[in-house]
Scaffold this motif. Structure first.
Motif, mmCIF file in Angstrom:
data_model
loop_
_atom_site.group_PDB
_atom_site.id
_atom_site.type_symbol
_atom_site.label_atom_id
_atom_site.label_comp_id
_atom_site.label_asym_id
_atom_site.label_seq_id
_atom_site.Cartn_x
_atom_site.Cartn_y
_atom_site.Cartn_z
ATOM 1 N N ARG A 1 0.852 -1.197 0.000
ATOM 2 C CA ARG A 1 0.000 0.000 0.000
ATOM 3 C C ARG A 1 0.890 1.250 0.000
ATOM 4 O O ARG A 1 2.107 1.167 0.085
ATOM 5 C CB ARG A 1 -0.935 0.013 1.205
ATOM 6 N N ARG B 1 3.508 0.884 -2.943
ATOM 7 C CA ARG B 1 2.616 0.458 -4.033
ATOM 8 C C ARG B 1 2.766 1.372 -5.247
ATOM 9 O O ARG B 1 2.835 0.895 -6.394
ATOM 10 C CB ARG B 1 1.176 0.458 -3.542
ATOM 11 N N GLU B 2 2.824 2.669 -5.025
ATOM 12 C CA GLU B 2 2.938 3.610 -6.143
ATOM 13 C C GLU B 2 4.270 3.446 -6.874
ATOM 14 O O GLU B 2 4.324 3.539 -8.115
ATOM 15 C CB GLU B 2 2.781 5.048 -5.651
ATOM 16 N N LEU C 1 3.860 0.404 -9.087
ATOM 17 C CA LEU C 1 3.017 0.627 -10.266
ATOM 18 C C LEU C 1 3.717 1.501 -11.298
ATOM 19 O O LEU C 1 3.566 1.285 -12.509
ATOM 20 C CB LEU C 1 1.691 1.253 -9.848
ATOM 21 N N ARG D 1 4.708 0.169 -15.246
ATOM 22 C CA ARG D 1 4.337 0.779 -16.531
ATOM 23 C C ARG D 1 5.489 0.744 -17.527
ATOM 24 O O ARG D 1 5.274 0.841 -18.742
ATOM 25 C CB ARG D 1 3.853 2.218 -16.319
ATOM 26 N N GLY E 1 -5.417 -3.075 0.526
ATOM 27 C CA GLY E 1 -4.234 -3.573 -0.152
ATOM 28 C C GLY E 1 -3.553 -4.734 0.527
ATOM 29 O O GLY E 1 -3.383 -4.754 1.748
ATOM 30 N N THR F 1 -3.204 -8.174 -4.095
ATOM 31 C CA THR F 1 -3.932 -7.165 -4.872
ATOM 32 C C THR F 1 -2.968 -6.254 -5.621
ATOM 33 O O THR F 1 -3.226 -5.876 -6.768
ATOM 34 C CB THR F 1 -4.846 -6.313 -3.959
ATOM 35 N N VAL F 2 -1.845 -5.921 -5.003
ATOM 36 C CA VAL F 2 -0.857 -5.087 -5.695
ATOM 37 C C VAL F 2 -0.212 -5.867 -6.839
ATOM 38 O O VAL F 2 0.063 -5.305 -7.902
ATOM 39 C CB VAL F 2 0.199 -4.546 -4.714
ATOM 40 N N GLU G 1 -1.671 -8.016 -8.693
ATOM 41 C CA GLU G 1 -2.634 -7.943 -9.798
ATOM 42 C C GLU G 1 -2.555 -6.591 -10.491
ATOM 43 O O GLU G 1 -2.603 -6.512 -11.729
ATOM 44 C CB GLU G 1 -4.049 -8.183 -9.268
ATOM 45 N N GLU G 2 -2.405 -5.529 -9.709
ATOM 46 C CA GLU G 2 -2.299 -4.186 -10.285
ATOM 47 C C GLU G 2 -1.015 -4.038 -11.095
ATOM 48 O O GLU G 2 -1.009 -3.396 -12.159
ATOM 49 C CB GLU G 2 -2.339 -3.140 -9.179
ATOM 50 N N ALA H 1 -1.520 -5.769 -14.377
ATOM 51 C CA ALA H 1 -2.430 -4.998 -15.229
ATOM 52 C C ALA H 1 -1.745 -3.772 -15.814
ATOM 53 O O ALA H 1 -2.086 -3.316 -16.913
ATOM 54 C CB ALA H 1 -3.661 -4.582 -14.430
ATOM 55 N N ALA H 2 -0.748 -3.237 -15.087
ATOM 56 C CA ALA H 2 -0.034 -2.044 -15.547
ATOM 57 C C ALA H 2 1.063 -2.361 -16.555
ATOM 58 O O ALA H 2 1.673 -1.451 -17.123
ATOM 59 C CB ALA H 2 0.560 -1.294 -14.360
#
Length: 274
Positions: A15, A19-20, A23, A27, A47, A51-52, A54-55, A58-59
Motif C-alpha cells: 500500500r 505500491r505507487e 506501479l 508501466r 491492499g 492485490t498489488v 494484480e495491479e 495490469a499495468a
C-alpha cells in the motif's frame, strides 16, 4: 529513462508509497517483488501483496508477491534468493517498509522503539546485505531508502526523538553504503517527501483524512524514485534527496499535478524539513 526488464525488490509495497513505486515501474515493464506482511485483507487498510501484484500485472509489469517480515534476516535472505531464482537477478532494492510513533522518550513503550528500530534502521542493513550479492551482478544496481535529510535542529528530537533516531539511522547507512559499495558500481540514495503524503500511515498517525487537504499524492514519490532508479553510472549516489528537488533536476516544473486536493489549503511540510 526506463526500468523495462529490471527487477525491483520493494519492501512495504502492499500500500501507500511502496505500491505507487511498484506501479510506476510496472508501466515500464519492470519485474516487481511486492514484499510485505500484508497477505490477508485488513479491516481498515486497503491492499495486500496479492492485490498489488494484480495491479502490477495490469499495468504491464511482472509481479512476485512475497509475504515478508523485514525483521527476520533468514526470511529476507530466502526472499532475495527466491527473487533471483524467479527473475534471474535483482537490480534495485527499495527500503520502503516503515514504522512510526511520534512520541517522546518519556511516554514511549520500549517495545515500540524496538519495532521502529528493527523495521526502519535495522531492516535497511539486513535487506541491503541480503540483496548485495545480486546487486553486484547487475549492470546498474541501486539501493533506495525512504528516509530524510539529516537535520539536526533540536526540534526534530524534542517531541519524537526515538522515531527521529531510527529514520536518521537509515540515512546514515545510506551515506555509508554509497561509499562502501562504490567498488561494485552500486548507487545508494535516500528519498523523502517535501510535503506530507496522502497515505494511510499519515491518516492514522495525524488523526484523519482531513490532513489530506494539505498533502500531495504518493505519485510524486513514485516519479522521484523512478528518476533515481533509472539513472545510470552512479550519476546519482550518496544523496539524501527530496522528491520535488530531484524531479526539478529532471526538468519537472508542474508540481500542482501532485496535489491531493486541488481546492485544499497550503501544503504542509513533512517532518525534518524547515
Amino acid at each position: 529513462m526506463s526500468l523495462q526488464g529490471k527487477t525491483l525488490f520493494i519492501t512495504g509495497a502492499s500500500r501507500g508509497i511502496g505500491r505507487e513505486i511498484a506501479l510506476r515501474a510496472a508501466r515500464d515493464g519492470a519485474n516487481i517483488v511486492i514484499a510485505a506482511k500484508s497477505a490477508e485483507p485488513h479491516p481498515k487498510l486497503a491492499g495486500t501483496i496479492f492485490t498489488v501484484a494484480e495491479e502490477v500485472e495490469a499495468a504491464g509489469g511482472k509481479a512476485l508477491p512475497l509475504q515478508l517480515d523485514v525483521r527476520d534476516e533468514n526470511a529476507v535472505r530466502e526472499a532475495m534468493a527466491r527473487t533471483a531464482g524467479h527473475f534471474g537477478g535483482i537490480d534495485a532494492l527499495v527500503n520502503n517498509a516503515g514504522a512510526i510513533k511520534l512520541v517522546g522518550v518519556e511516554h514511549l513503550d520500549p517495545k515500540r522503539f524496538d519495532l521502529m528500530f528493527q523495521i526502519n534502521t535495522r531492516a535497511v542493513m539486513v535487506c541491503s546485505q541480503a540483496a548485495l550479492p545480486y546487486l553486484k551482478q547487475s549492470a546498474n544496481g541501486h539501493i533506495l531508502s525512504l528516509s530524510p535529510p539529516l537535520n539536526l535542529a533540536s526540534k526534530w528530537f524534542a517531541s519524537h526523538g526515538p522515531y527521529t533516531v531510527t529514520k536518521y539511522g537509515m540515512s546514515m547507512l545510506t551515506l555509508g553504503m554509497s561509499d562502501e559499495f562504490r567498488k561494485y558500481g552500486i548507487s545508494v540514495n535516500a528519498l523523502w517527501p517535501r510535503t506530507i503524503i496522502a497515505t494511510a500511515a499519515i491518516e492514522f498517525e495525524l488523526g484523519g483524512r482531513d490532513v489530506f487537504k494539505y498533502a500531495r499524492k504518493p505519485e510524486i514519490m513514485a516519479d522521484a524514485a523512478h528518476a533515481i532508479l533509472s539513472s545510470t553510472g552512479r550519476s546519482i549516489t550518496g544523496r539524501l534527496l527530496i522528491d520535488d528537488e530531484i524531479l526539478a533536476e529532471q526538468g519537472v516544473s508542474d508540481f500542482e499535478q501532485y496535489r491531493y486536493d486541488p481546492a485544499g489549503g497550503p501544503l504542509s511540510t513533512d517532518l525534518f524539513l524547515d
